[in-house]
Design an enzyme around this catalytic site. Structure first.
Site, PDB file in Angstrom:
ATOM      1  N   ASP A   1      -4.934 -10.376  -1.195  1.00  0.00           N
ATOM      2  CA  ASP A   1      -3.669 -11.096  -1.025  1.00  0.00           C
ATOM      3  C   ASP A   1      -2.774 -10.936  -2.249  1.00  0.00           C
ATOM      4  O   ASP A   1      -3.201 -11.162  -3.381  1.00  0.00           O
ATOM      5  CB  ASP A   1      -3.955 -12.580  -0.765  1.00  0.00           C
ATOM      6  CG  ASP A   1      -2.700 -13.318  -0.310  1.00  0.00           C
ATOM      7  OD1 ASP A   1      -1.816 -12.681   0.300  1.00  0.00           O
ATOM      8  OD2 ASP A   1      -2.617 -14.531  -0.574  1.00  0.00           O
TER       9      ASP A   1
ATOM     10  N   GLU B   1      -1.194  -4.880  11.219  1.00  0.00           N
ATOM     11  CA  GLU B   1      -0.432  -4.423  10.059  1.00  0.00           C
ATOM     12  C   GLU B   1       0.973  -5.021  10.134  1.00  0.00           C
ATOM     13  O   GLU B   1       1.546  -5.459   9.130  1.00  0.00           O
ATOM     14  CB  GLU B   1      -0.373  -2.896  10.080  1.00  0.00           C
ATOM     15  CG  GLU B   1       0.358  -2.294   8.902  1.00  0.00           C
ATOM     16  CD  GLU B   1       0.496  -0.787   9.054  1.00  0.00           C
ATOM     17  OE1 GLU B   1      -0.168  -0.070   8.307  1.00  0.00           O
ATOM     18  OE2 GLU B   1       1.250  -0.337   9.939  1.00  0.00           O
TER      19      GLU B   1
ATOM     20  N   CYS C   1       6.354   5.928   4.229  1.00  0.00           N
ATOM     21  CA  CYS C   1       5.133   5.236   3.803  1.00  0.00           C
ATOM     22  C   CYS C   1       4.444   5.963   2.651  1.00  0.00           C
ATOM     23  O   CYS C   1       3.474   5.462   2.089  1.00  0.00           O
ATOM     24  CB  CYS C   1       4.159   5.094   4.970  1.00  0.00           C
ATOM     25  SG  CYS C   1       4.882   4.215   6.346  1.00  0.00           S
TER      26      CYS C   1
ATOM     27  N   HIS D   1       0.847  -1.195   0.000  1.00  0.00           N
ATOM     28  CA  HIS D   1       0.000   0.000   0.000  1.00  0.00           C
ATOM     29  C   HIS D   1       0.884   1.248   0.000  1.00  0.00           C
ATOM     30  O   HIS D   1       2.092   1.186   0.253  1.00  0.00           O
ATOM     31  CB  HIS D   1      -0.986   0.023   1.188  1.00  0.00           C
ATOM     32  CG  HIS D   1      -0.384   0.206   2.541  1.00  0.00           C
ATOM     33  ND1 HIS D   1      -1.143   0.468   3.660  1.00  0.00           N
ATOM     34  CD2 HIS D   1       0.900   0.156   2.977  1.00  0.00           C
ATOM     35  CE1 HIS D   1      -0.352   0.571   4.712  1.00  0.00           C
ATOM     36  NE2 HIS D   1       0.888   0.390   4.331  1.00  0.00           N
TER      37      HIS D   1
END
Ligand SMILES: [Zn+2]
Ligand SMILES: [Zn+2]
Length: 268
Positions: A215, A258, A169, A150
């Site tokens: 996934d 996470e 991130c 992500h």
């Protein structure tokens, strides 16, 4: 009010079978668990009690006393036994994790002095636990896994604000995690099967609705739900709850790991 917890482990055998059902029906409802010869687990039981602090001793209750009460009940009723054959209650009730936690609650609660039973959490293995808290209904939590990439980036913030807030991130290509997903169902166990939810169909729903979609995917690029949403783990947990809720009526909570250090929960 203070809360304290003690863990007690035991091992037991069981089989999920209704004697008045055919082998075929038992296998269809209970799957591998219906093997009449039984199978076993190393259970971990977390016992949490609550009470007022004794100002003279500085404790609520001695955890050694909790251990003694819980261990002697478990030793007498469960440890090392084939539950369907050697425990009076489970001769007539299927020894599911949900029923076991209720049985432990009824057995332990009246024996405690100077404190009150607050919560029992019984782990059958790393992927499944049942829990009872105060006089609430029993819940069952099943753990699933997916790996995904992500990128944390909010369209509501400027480029600089995104970099300042999300740092690494915010890397334009993204980065990835090993996510673990805890799905919690709450309800009264079905009197016939002893189950809060049919695990086989729960697995099927979570696999097809969530795991298959996420996934080994890039959440921002491959998953429709995040096209306009910033896939922080708070948002991922909430989106997963909303994806599952229409198919699972007694869905209670979604927990998302996470990493082993970062955990998020959403209750709908
Ligand atoms: Zn089992
Ligand atoms: Zn991340």
């Amino acid at each position: 009010m203070l809360y304290l917890s003690r863990r007690v482990d035991f091992s037991a055998m069981h089989s999920y079978r209704k004697t008045d059902w055919s082998d075929e029906r038992n296998a269809a409802v209970f799957g591998l668990c219906s093997n009449p010869n039984g199978h076993g687990h190393d259970y971990k039981l977390e016992v949490m009690v609550k009470g007022e602090l004794n100002n003279r001793s500085g404790i609520v209750v001695n955890t050694v006393d909790i251990k003694k009460i819980v261990s002697s009940f478990i030793e007498e009723e469960l440890d090392g036994k084939f539950l369907n054959k050697e425990n009076q209650y489970f001769i007539n009730n299927i020894p599911t994790t949900e029923n076991l936690v209720q049985f432990l609650w009824e057995g332990i609660k009246p024996q405690l002095d100077n404190c009150e039973l607050h919560r029992l959490r019984l782990h059958e293995n790393h992927y499944l636990y049942a829990e009872k808290e105060d006089e609430q209904m029993v819940s069952l939590t099943r753990k699933y896994h997916f790996s995904a990439a992500h990128r944390l980036h909010s369209n509501e913030l400027t480029q600089q604000e995104n970099v300042d807030l999300f740092g690494k991130c915010n890397n334009p290509y993204g980065h990835g995690h090993n996510y673990y997903l805890d799905i919690t169902i709450k309800g009264d166990p079905d009197p016939s099967t002893g189950m809060v939810v049919d695990l086989g169909s729960l697995d099927q729903i979570v696999e097809s609705v969530v795991i298959k979609k996420m996934d080994h995917k890039h959440l921002n690029l491959d998953v429709e739900e995040f096209k306009e949403l910033n896939p922080t783990s708070e948002v991922v947990a909430k989106v997963i709850f909303e994806m599952l809720a229409p198919k699972i009526p007694n869905l209670y909570k979604v927990g998302l790991w996470e990493t082993e250090k970062n955990y998020f929960e959403y209750y709908g």
